[in-house]
Design a protein around this motif. Structure first.
Motif, PDB file in Angstrom:
ATOM      1  N   GLU A   8       0.778  -1.266  -0.162  1.00  0.00           N
ATOM      2  CA  GLU A   8       0.002  -0.067   0.042  1.00  0.00           C
ATOM      3  C   GLU A   8       0.969   1.364  -0.034  1.00  0.00           C
ATOM      4  N   VAL A  52      -4.916  -1.195   2.890  1.00  0.00           N
ATOM      5  CA  VAL A  52      -4.927  -2.180   3.717  1.00  0.00           C
ATOM      6  C   VAL A  52      -6.193  -2.012   4.660  1.00  0.00           C
ATOM      7  N   HIS A  63      -9.022  -3.474  16.241  1.00  0.00           N
ATOM      8  CA  HIS A  63     -10.457  -3.466  16.641  1.00  0.00           C
ATOM      9  C   HIS A  63     -10.639  -3.497  18.209  1.00  0.00           C
ATOM     10  N   ASP A  87     -16.481  -6.285   7.850  1.00  0.00           N
ATOM     11  CA  ASP A  87     -15.720  -7.396   8.152  1.00  0.00           C
ATOM     12  C   ASP A  87     -16.205  -8.124   9.293  1.00  0.00           C
ATOM     13  N   ASP A 162     -15.965   2.820  11.922  1.00  0.00           N
ATOM     14  CA  ASP A 162     -15.112   2.132  11.323  1.00  0.00           C
ATOM     15  C   ASP A 162     -15.053   2.045   9.640  1.00  0.00           C
ATOM     16  N   SER A 163     -14.459   3.148   9.282  1.00  0.00           N
ATOM     17  CA  SER A 163     -14.475   3.514   8.038  1.00  0.00           C
ATOM     18  C   SER A 163     -13.194   3.331   7.067  1.00  0.00           C
ATOM     19  N   ASP A 165     -10.356   5.476   4.826  1.00  0.00           N
ATOM     20  CA  ASP A 165      -9.703   6.770   5.138  1.00  0.00           C
ATOM     21  C   ASP A 165     -10.355   8.155   5.046  1.00  0.00           C
ATOM     22  N   TYR A 230      -1.043  -1.144   9.081  1.00  0.00           N
ATOM     23  CA  TYR A 230      -1.154   0.370   8.815  1.00  0.00           C
ATOM     24  C   TYR A 230       0.063   1.113   9.088  1.00  0.00           C
TER      25      TYR A 230
HETATM   26  N1  AG3 Z   1     -11.203   0.257   8.819  1.00  0.00           N
HETATM   27  C1  AG3 Z   1      -9.974   1.459   8.860  1.00  0.00           C
HETATM   28  C2  AG3 Z   1      -9.153   1.287   7.533  1.00  0.00           C
HETATM   29  C3  AG3 Z   1      -8.305   2.497   7.409  1.00  0.00           C
HETATM   30  C4  AG3 Z   1      -6.833   1.865   6.741  1.00  0.00           C
HETATM   31  N2  AG3 Z   1      -6.510   2.972   6.113  1.00  0.00           N
HETATM   32  C5  AG3 Z   1      -5.273   2.534   5.420  1.00  0.00           C
HETATM   33  N3  AG3 Z   1      -4.869   1.426   5.326  1.00  0.00           N
HETATM   34  N4  AG3 Z   1      -4.797   3.484   4.742  1.00  0.00           N
HETATM   35  C6  AG3 Z   1     -10.424  -0.973   8.673  1.00  0.00           C
HETATM   36  C7  AG3 Z   1     -11.754  -1.911   8.941  1.00  0.00           C
HETATM   37  C8  AG3 Z   1     -11.467  -2.893   9.737  1.00  0.00           C
HETATM   38  N5  AG3 Z   1     -12.630  -3.216  10.155  1.00  0.00           N
END
Ligand code: AG3
Length: 281
Positions: A8, A52, A63, A87, A162-163, A165, A230
């Motif tokens: 990423e 990711v 989490h 998820d 839980d979104s 970015d 991340y």
């Molecule tokens: N939700 C947060 C993802 C943010 C990741 N950002 C990134 N890798 N640039 C993840 C979903 C997990 N339940």
């Protein structure tokens, strides 16, 4: 052809990568490009639009920290709303709390729920029950969280976002207008939490979200945690409505949670933030 690594790319060419054995699945959902890889050392990897979302080994580092600090700071969280989190990992942690009578998860993309159910070992049984409508304490709504929050007449003790970015499709979830509708839908005492991006690589987005939340909530806290997968440290923002002190958590309730990453006995260590960021906040 087999790919050997998934990387990423963050701004300025900062990469987070995993060695992968193979790509198990790939699709364009209604909202985003979804990929699932088998990694060499971290189980399966879920990717949305090249970013990711989680690796199975270590997903709890995200989490647990998204869910338990607010749940343990609230005196009696009974009604919980999760926006995103298709998820199932976030909802799985929410339901560990015996105080929860009903949790609602509003995920915009059923493609994420379905692929997670089929390919990931994050919350298989829970997703199975949710999809069949057989989970007594939780319900899944496939829909737009912004619209849901604006139109719902339900009230919540805790709202968890839980979104993806704060750049791209999830941007609306970081707007002052959205924070206002969340504030309105919290009970007299309530907590709101959102992931807020990489401390180092999305500093401006973090600052913007923090400032917008400050205009809406009674008090706002920021914290950070190293998340596996991340560009860490990762940031989180907490909005408080009413009389709740987010600096204190109920460590007795924590004993039953089987925590691995978040340490409620050391809750204060969450608030670590690089000095230059704190100076800007
Ligand atoms: N939700 C947060 C993802 C943010 C990741 N950002 C990134 N890798 N640039 C993840 C979903 C997990 N339940």
């Amino acid at each position: 052809e087999q790919e050997r690594a998934f990387i990423e790319w963050y701004p300025r060419g900062y990469g987070v990568g995993f060695k992968v054995r193979e790509r198990l699945f790939e699709t364009q959902t209604k909202y985003q490009r979804l990929e699932i890889y088998e990694t060499e050392g971290f189980g399966k990897l879920l990717v949305l639009d090249g970013t990711v979302q989680l690796v199975e080994v270590g997903e709890e580092s995200y989490h647990e920290v998204l869910v338990h600090p607010v749940m343990l700071a609230h005196p009696n969280p009974r009604r919980v709303l999760v926006i995103g989190g298709g998820d199932g990992g976030t909802l799985r942690e929410v339901l560990k709390h015996g105080t929860v009578e009903k949790a609602t998860m509003v995920e915009i993309d059923d493609g994420v729920v379905e692929a997670s159910y089929i390919y990931l070992d994050v919350a298989k049984d829970l997703l199975d029950r949710l999809l069949k409508g057989e989970e007594p304490r939780a319900e899944l709504i496939i829909g737009d969280g912004v619209k849901y929050l604006r139109e719902s007449d339900e009230r919540f003790d805790v709202i968890i976002v839980d979104s993806t970015d704060p750049v791209g499709p999830a941007k609306l979830l970081f707007s002052e207008e959205f924070y206002r509708s969340a504030y309105e839908k919290l009970n007299e005492k309530g907590l709101y939490i959102t992931q807020a991006g990489s401390v180092y690589l999305f500093t401006n987005e973090l600052l913007d979200a923090y400032r917008a939340m400050k205009r809406v909530f009674d008090r706002v806290y920021y914290f950070s945690f190293p998340v596996i997968g991340y560009a860490s440290p990762w940031s989180f923002l907490v909005g408080v409505k009413g009389d709740i002190d987010f600096r204190k958590v109920d460590t007795r309730r924590a004993e039953k949670l089987g925590l691995y990453y978040y340490d409620p006995e050391r809750h204060e260590t969450l608030f670590q933030m690089p000095k230059y960021v704190r100076d800007l906040l």
